[in-house]
Each structure stands twice: as C-alpha cells, then as structure tokens.
Design a protein around this motif. Structure first.
Motif, mmCIF file in Angstrom:
data_model
loop_
_atom_site.group_PDB
_atom_site.id
_atom_site.type_symbol
_atom_site.label_atom_id
_atom_site.label_comp_id
_atom_site.label_asym_id
_atom_site.label_seq_id
_atom_site.Cartn_x
_atom_site.Cartn_y
_atom_site.Cartn_z
ATOM 1 N N GLY A 53 0.625 -1.142 -0.195
ATOM 2 C CA GLY A 53 -0.066 0.132 -0.046
ATOM 3 C C GLY A 53 0.794 1.083 0.100
ATOM 4 N N THR A 54 0.173 2.500 -0.149
ATOM 5 C CA THR A 54 0.743 3.879 -0.480
ATOM 6 C C THR A 54 0.170 4.724 0.529
ATOM 7 N N VAL A 55 0.958 5.723 1.142
ATOM 8 C CA VAL A 55 0.279 6.640 1.880
ATOM 9 C C VAL A 55 0.175 8.125 0.764
ATOM 10 N N TYR A 56 -0.670 8.617 0.870
ATOM 11 C CA TYR A 56 -0.870 9.929 0.136
ATOM 12 C C TYR A 56 -0.840 10.928 1.257
ATOM 13 N N TRP A 57 0.109 11.712 1.335
ATOM 14 C CA TRP A 57 0.412 12.736 2.366
ATOM 15 C C TRP A 57 0.225 13.926 1.847
ATOM 16 N N ARG A 58 -0.795 14.759 2.401
ATOM 17 C CA ARG A 58 -1.207 15.979 1.666
ATOM 18 C C ARG A 58 -0.209 17.045 2.215
ATOM 19 N N ALA A 59 0.440 18.070 1.078
ATOM 20 C CA ALA A 59 1.137 19.157 1.451
ATOM 21 C C ALA A 59 0.540 20.458 1.953
ATOM 22 N N PHE A 60 -0.857 20.248 2.186
ATOM 23 C CA PHE A 60 -1.618 21.583 2.433
ATOM 24 C C PHE A 60 -1.585 21.830 3.866
ATOM 25 N N ARG B 129 -2.685 41.564 10.451
ATOM 26 C CA ARG B 129 -1.871 42.549 10.414
ATOM 27 C C ARG B 129 -0.336 42.145 10.170
ATOM 28 N N ASP B 130 0.065 40.964 10.446
ATOM 29 C CA ASP B 130 1.329 40.463 10.163
ATOM 30 C C ASP B 130 1.524 40.330 8.371
ATOM 31 N N ARG B 131 2.099 41.282 7.650
ATOM 32 C CA ARG B 131 2.267 41.166 6.410
ATOM 33 C C ARG B 131 3.358 40.355 5.905
ATOM 34 N N THR B 132 4.118 39.487 6.908
ATOM 35 C CA THR B 132 5.241 38.684 6.800
ATOM 36 C C THR B 132 4.884 37.493 6.483
ATOM 37 N N THR B 133 3.986 37.145 7.094
ATOM 38 C CA THR B 133 3.518 35.505 7.024
ATOM 39 C C THR B 133 2.789 35.387 5.438
ATOM 40 N N ASP B 134 3.258 34.274 4.814
ATOM 41 C CA ASP B 134 2.337 34.244 3.465
ATOM 42 C C ASP B 134 1.879 32.901 3.290
ATOM 43 N N ARG B 135 0.900 32.698 3.240
ATOM 44 C CA ARG B 135 0.319 31.166 3.148
ATOM 45 C C ARG B 135 0.650 30.539 1.673
ATOM 46 N N ALA B 136 0.865 31.371 0.954
ATOM 47 C CA ALA B 136 1.114 30.609 -0.331
ATOM 48 C C ALA B 136 2.708 30.036 -0.311
ATOM 49 N N ARG B 137 3.365 30.653 0.573
ATOM 50 C CA ARG B 137 4.894 30.046 0.829
ATOM 51 C C ARG B 137 4.782 28.850 1.839
ATOM 52 N N ALA B 138 3.875 28.471 2.235
ATOM 53 C CA ALA B 138 3.905 27.638 3.467
ATOM 54 C C ALA B 138 4.343 25.991 2.913
ATOM 55 N N ALA B 139 3.751 25.446 1.943
ATOM 56 C CA ALA B 139 3.988 23.955 1.745
ATOM 57 C C ALA B 139 5.344 23.925 1.216
ATOM 58 N N TYR B 140 5.882 24.952 0.358
ATOM 59 C CA TYR B 140 7.388 24.742 0.105
ATOM 60 C C TYR B 140 8.370 24.888 1.251
ATOM 61 N N ASP B 141 8.045 25.774 2.111
ATOM 62 C CA ASP B 141 8.765 26.059 3.434
ATOM 63 C C ASP B 141 8.755 24.623 4.089
ATOM 64 N N ALA C 95 5.540 6.407 0.045
ATOM 65 C CA ALA C 95 5.109 7.587 0.642
ATOM 66 C C ALA C 95 4.745 8.436 -0.742
ATOM 67 N N VAL C 96 3.571 9.049 -0.781
ATOM 68 C CA VAL C 96 3.414 9.924 -2.036
ATOM 69 C C VAL C 96 3.143 11.433 -1.337
ATOM 70 N N LEU C 97 3.409 12.410 -1.850
ATOM 71 C CA LEU C 97 3.344 13.857 -1.386
ATOM 72 C C LEU C 97 2.315 14.374 -2.219
ATOM 73 N N GLN C 98 1.197 14.436 -1.736
ATOM 74 C CA GLN C 98 -0.056 14.983 -2.586
ATOM 75 C C GLN C 98 -0.265 16.513 -2.584
ATOM 76 N N VAL C 99 -0.144 17.228 -3.461
ATOM 77 C CA VAL C 99 0.213 18.695 -3.555
ATOM 78 C C VAL C 99 -0.992 19.610 -4.310
ATOM 79 N N LYS C 100 -1.623 20.236 -3.908
ATOM 80 C CA LYS C 100 -2.594 21.089 -4.441
ATOM 81 C C LYS C 100 -2.031 21.776 -5.731
ATOM 82 N N HIS C 101 -2.718 22.065 -6.847
ATOM 83 C CA HIS C 101 -1.879 22.470 -7.925
ATOM 84 C C HIS C 101 -1.367 23.818 -7.888
#
Ligand code: GCV
Length: 683
Positions: A322-329, A338-350, A363-369
């Motif tokens: 079997g395989t685990v599909y681990w979401r990167a979300f 108010r905190d303009r330094t945090t960016d949700r778009a960066r999170a999965a990569y970081d 193990a498969v990393l399941q990434v939203k497009h």
C-alpha cells in the motif's frame, strides 16, 4: 471447458452520463469474442453481452487457453495477453498492468490487455472510437496510462456534519457511499459509479473526507467492514479503495497515550491496524492523510517532521503493497492579518522542500496544483518541481468549491491542462504531468444527485479528471469533445453539428468566462466566507485564513517578490523566479497574485488594472448571457429534462455573474475613485 459467467451491468435510475446505451452501438452490433478468465474479464464480458443484446450483435466468451475461437469470424476480439490474469490484482498501482494493445487487420479488431484493468480500458477505448474501431486497418498501438494512479478523493462524511453537511464542499446531493451514518446497503449506485470511473480512467477512490471526524475515524478499525463492502463494489471496475485516516488514530481508537510517530507502541499499533485492513480488503490502496492542517492532528504536536509522520504510515502499509498519500496542504490558518510577513502561499514549500529525499518509496506527497486553495487562477505550486527525490501527486478540485459550485458552468479541463503542461524548470525540463509520479488526484464532484454532479455539464469535469490522469498531455478540448460525443451521442440527434457546436461553445471558454466575472488578475479569495459562493471582496481580508488582497485607495495585490515582498516568487526555479519577480514581466493573469500595483498600472494588454477589472467583469457577464442563449437554442436536440436542468442553472449563473460584476466593479470604483473609461453603470 465451461465459459465463465458475465457480470451484469449495474442498473440504476441515475443518468447514464458518458455511458448511454447508444455509446455502445458500434461494438454491440458486431460479433465479439471475449477471451480470458478473472473478475475484470467477467466485467468486460458483461458489457459486451449487454451491448450485443441491445444492438443485435453476438457475444462469445472463451477461456484464455482456448484458441479455437480465433478461427471463427469475429469483428472484435478482447483478450488477455498470454499469461495475464484478469483479476483486479494487488494493492499497488502499476501502469503496465493497465496497458492494452489495439490492432485492426484483415477485418478484425483485436484488443489485448496486459491484465484485467488493461482489458477493461481497452474495451472502453473501443467504445470511445465507435465506428472508427471497425474501419480502416490500424497498426498495433499500445496504450498505457501515463500516471499509474488516477484517484478521486471524496470529501464525504459518514455522518452528516453540522456545518459541512454530508459532503464537504459537495454540490451534488448526498454521498454516494454513506447514508444515515453507515455505508449504503444498496450498492448498485456505487457499482454504476465505478463503471463510469473505469470508463474515464480513474483507478482509485478514497471513500471519506480528509477531515476525519470521530465517526469516520472508526472506518479504520471496527467499521472497516463497511469500507470493504464499498471496495467489493468498486473492484470489478479495477478501482482500489483508499481511506482517509486521522493521525491521532492511536489515541482516538487505540487508547494509547500518544500518536508520536517515533514511539514504538504507535508504530506497532499502526502495523496491526493496517494488517487488519488488508485482511478485510486485500487490494486496499492505502491511506490519505491531512495532518497539521486546518485543525487536523499531525506530527508537529510531537516535534516531529512530516516525513516522520508519512513514513510511519508508509512503513505500516509497505508489507501489503500500500501507499500513503500525504497532503502538503499545511499552513497556518490562525494568522494575524496585520502581520504582512507571513504568506500562506509560501507554506507548503517551506515545510516540505527541506524534507526532500526523506520520504519512503511508498509515500506520495499530494500537492494542490496551486499554492493557496483551488482559486479560479493561481500559479502552479512551486512545490511540484522542488522535490526531485519525492513522489509527487498533483491534486485538482473537480468539485467546484471556488469555481461556481456546480451552479455555474466551469469546464476545468483547460485549467488542469495548463497546470499539467507547465514546466517548473527551464527549457525542455519535465512538465508537471511528467513530474507527478505519484499520480493525479481530483476532489470528486459526484454525489447521489440523479445527474451525479448536480449540474449535468459538471460531469465533464469528472470525466476530464480521469482522462487527463491517463494522458496529462491530451488536448483539453479534445477531452471535452470526447465527453460530448459519448454523453450526448450526437449521431442520434436531429441536428448533430449544431448540437456539437453549441456544446463546444458553452464549455470550452467557460473557465475563462468564470475567471472574468469573479476575482481579477489572480488575486483570488473574494468569495463569501464559509460557503465560498458569491462575491465578498473583503470577506477574508481581516480574517485568520491568510488569504488577503490588500486593496486600498491606491492599489491592490500581494507583493510576493523577493525584493520587497514575502519572497514567494523566489521559491520558483528559473526562469519563473525572475519572470514573476517583476511586474514588468509577470503575466497579466497572475499580476495581483505576485504584486501590489497601483490601479493605473498598465498591463501587457495595454489597459490599466482598474479598467481591466471593469472590462472583464462586463465581458464575463456578456459571455455568460451568450452561453445561456446558446443553451436555450439547443432545446429539442437532447432530452428535455437534461436541457431544463441546465437551463435553470444558467439563470442562476447569470444572476450570480451580474452580482459578481456589480460587487467587484463597485468595490474597486469606490476604492480607487477611477471611473469606467466607457461610462458603463457602476454602482
Ligand atoms: C476538506 C479548503 C476547503 C476545505 C477543505 C480543505 C482541504 O480549505 O474549503 O473544505 O477541507 O480545502 O483541502 O483540506
């Protein structure tokens, strides 16, 4: 030798979708031999039997070893290759098992399946070809799905959730799998669903929501029998069942004091639980996991990495294939706006790029497009090209959460195809479709609605998910055409050319139309909070979800540049990092995703940002109205009920498009004070 039995085609009251009886006319009027044994061969035999009964052909079945039938004059032979076994096989997805070869010579078409799934795919290929399968000679061509896994994730709750209902982000009625807190007793509808999925190329289904609530957690243990019943219903169509599990299962179900992935008792618990799953479902595909995401538990609670978490489950699954599909979300959904330094778009990569190479092979990393959340327009997630030593699956959303909720027509194949064709590296480097070694996953848009998808035209998205998974490089318009031909069987219509042309016209550009009348230039998230339908420009602006556009009196957009912004643009490889870094080179459609610019900023198209917003919103409504009129003109060319259901939804689409136009245009007019250059009414 007695020929094995055919499996009857499942009968339901539901719409036949892309498998109406007429789609089988060419095949069903021929002399057909089905050769082989095994579960899936029985399915193929059943399909051929039913088609021949309908259209006057003859169906003969023989076992693999029996060569004599080849001497007889068959038009079509569907057979398993030499030693292939026509069952559904084990737990692993292998594209080679799904291959088939098609040849036409000396008046006979032969399909040889490399395995049971290959034979089934070959059958449906012949259905798609129709008369063309029986025309001119064809040299042997082997067809093999490009991606071994084409999976649907059902965000279905077993019990109706007080906020999310039965199907989270579901727009097609109740669940196909669960009713009244249990697996459905009558599984004919599930069988019919499996049949439709097999015919478009899906080979895996995850039967419950990735948000695993307490009731659903039990599917892993004491309620595994219900999952097994669903798996049994799907198996004859070559589809493996998967289950979403909670990372906290050892605590919630096992009574342990921890779910720490490095704890020996936790590892033993998962190994034993998984062994029991395989005792119930020998070809079980694996687990899907949403961890440390939007309130779901995960390894962070124990100071462990997501590789530790994924590997825990991968190790439990490995002995069984079997395989685990681990979401990167994974992102912070409790952000301070108010905190303009945090960016949700960066999170999965970081989170995930530092873990490249640390995941097990199964193990498969399941990434939203996209990097945020299935908006009508996002750049391709930089994660996809950044983990060369990790198996990546790309996740798309067939359920139209942010694309009109199956009340608006929004054919997503062109969007997905752009994503799959994107090359995250330079020059002729691999496309996303080639990098997605872990497969293509689509969040399903199907439910127990008679049309499966609520909006009958949303069936095209389900169909396209399977077809693009099998052939990520396919022309999305050809995929839509294929769906049109099968579903509407224009050959039986009084004016087939007008029907085809009309359907193409309303589908092909529908995503761009939707994009035009909703949030502009890639800025995203101007939806009403919670249910996400309809406009609310500031709906998420001061919320903790990390989805901001920062519109003020001077300009709009998120500065994600390296030089002055959050640095997100720097997560891309070249040439993209440089291209996205500057407003001068950033593509117009993504400008506000990457940059905060003044309203007077001139786009590559030559128009200003604010004028673009006004123009596209007027255009989008006009295009929706034109599509509605085309649809009206198709009355009489298809069955009346289907036409009426779509016609009714077009009225809502048009109402919604006008609401979007007026809301968004007024918002930007009031912010910027800039009048429309063409003097159209802005409220
Ligand atoms: C299943 C978005 C949706 C959620 C969904 C989540 C996810 O945030 O709004 O309903 O949860 O994505 O993909 O996990």
């Amino acid at each position: 030798m007695t020929a094995p039995a055919a499996r009857p085609v499942p009968r339901t009251d539901a719409d036949p979708a892309w498998l109406p009886p007429e789609a089988f006319r060419a095949l069903g009027s021929r002399r057909v031999l089905v050769c082989g044994t095994g579960d899936l061969t029985d399915t193929v035999h059943g399909e051929v039997d039913a088609a021949c009964a309908e259209f006057g052909g003859t169906a003969v079945r023989a076992a693999v070893a029996d060569h004599r039938p080849y001497d007889r004059p068959y038009d079509l032979v569907l057979r398993l290759d030499g030693t292939a076994d026509g069952t559904a096989g084990g737990a692993e997805h292998r594209a080679d098992d799904e291959a088939f070869t098609l040849v036409r010579e000396r008046g006979r078409t032969t399909v040889s399946g490399a395995g049971g799934r290959g034979l089934l795919h070959g059958l449906f290929h012949v259905v798609r070809l129709g008369e063309a399968a029986f025309g001119a000679d064809r040299p042997p061509v082997t067809h093999r799905p490009a991606l071994a896994t084409r999976m649907l994730n059902h965000w279905d709750n077993v019990a109706v959730h007080p906020v999310m209902g039965q199907v989270e982000r579901g727009y097609a009625g109740g669940s196909l799998f669960w009713r009244d807190g249990r697996a459905r007793g009558d599984l004919d509808r599930v069988r019919a669903y499996g049949r439709l999925l097999a015919a478009c190329g899906i080979n895996a289904v995850c039967v419950n929501n990735v948000n695993v609530h307490t009731t659903e957690a039990h599917l892993l243990t004491d309620r595994i029998g219900e999952v097994a019943a669903l798996a049994d219903a799907l198996r004859p169509y070559g589809i493996r069942a998967h289950l979403s599990v909670t990372f906290a299962a050892p605590l919630v179900l096992g009574g342990l004091g921890t779910a720490d992935p490095l704890d020996a008792s936790v590892r033993a618990w998962w190994a034993a639980a998984t062994a029991r799953v395989y005792a119930a479902i020998p070809d079980f595909g694996g687990y899907v996991v949403k961890a440390d995401s939007e309130g779901q538990p995960g390894p962070f609670a124990y100071g462990r990495s997501h590789a530790d978490g994924a590997n825990l489950l991968a190790d439990a699954l490995a002995p069984h294939g079997g395989t685990v599909y681990w979401r990167a979300f994974v992102y912070n959904h409790r952000q301070d706006w108010r905190d303009r330094t945090t960016d949700r778009a960066r999170a999965a990569y970081d989170h995930f790029v530092p873990l490249d190479g640390a995941f097990r092979d199964n193990a498969v990393l399941q990434v939203k497009h996209g990097p945020v959340d299935f908006q009508p327009r996002e750049p391709v997630s930089p994660v996809i090209g950044a983990l060369p030593r990790t198996r990546i699956a790309v996740e798309v959303q067939a359920t139209q959460e942010y694309t009109g909720q199956q009340r608006h027509v929004c054919a997503l194949a062109p969007m997905w195809s752009e994503v799959l064709g994107f090359r995250p590296g330079a020059g002729a480097s691999p496309t996303v479709g080639e990098l997605a070694r872990g497969g293509l996953v689509a969040v399903s848009n199907a439910g127990d609605d008679p049309y499966w998808t609520g909006h009958p035209l949303a069936q095209a998205n389900l169909y396209a998910a399977g077809r693009l998974g099998a052939r990520p490089g396919a022309d999305p318009h050809a995929v839509l055409d294929e769906w049109i031909e099968l579903t509407f069987t224009p050959d039986t219509c009084p004016d087939p050319e007008r029907l085809r042309a009309g359907l193409r016209a309303v589908l092909r550009g529908s995503w761009r139309t939707y994009e035009k009348y909703t949030a502009p230039l890639g800025v995203g998230f101007m939806v009403q909070p919670g249910h996400h339908y309809g406009p609310s420009a500031d709906g998420y602006e001061y919320s903790p979800w990390g989805t901001y556009h920062f519109a003020d009196r001077d300009g709009v957009g998120v500065d994600r540049s390296r030089a002055t912004g959050t640095g997100y643009a720097g997560q891309y490889a070249e040439p993209w990092a440089t291209l996205y870094e500057s407003p001068a080179t950033c593509p117009d459609e993504l400008l506000l995703f990457f940059h905060h610019v003044p309203y007077g900023h001139v786009l590559h198209s030559g128009t200003t940002v604010v004028q673009h917003i006004y123009d596209t919103h007027f255009e989008g409504v006009a295009e929706a109205a034109a599509a509605r009129d085309i649809w009206t003109s198709l009355a009489g060319l298809m069955d009346g009920a289907r036409h009426a259901r779509v016609a009714e939804r077009y009225e809502e689409q048009l109402r919604g498009a006008r609401e979007w136009r007026d809301h968004i245009n007024s918002y930007f007019f009031r912010k910027s004070g800039v009048p429309d250059a063409r003097g159209r009414p802005i409220h």
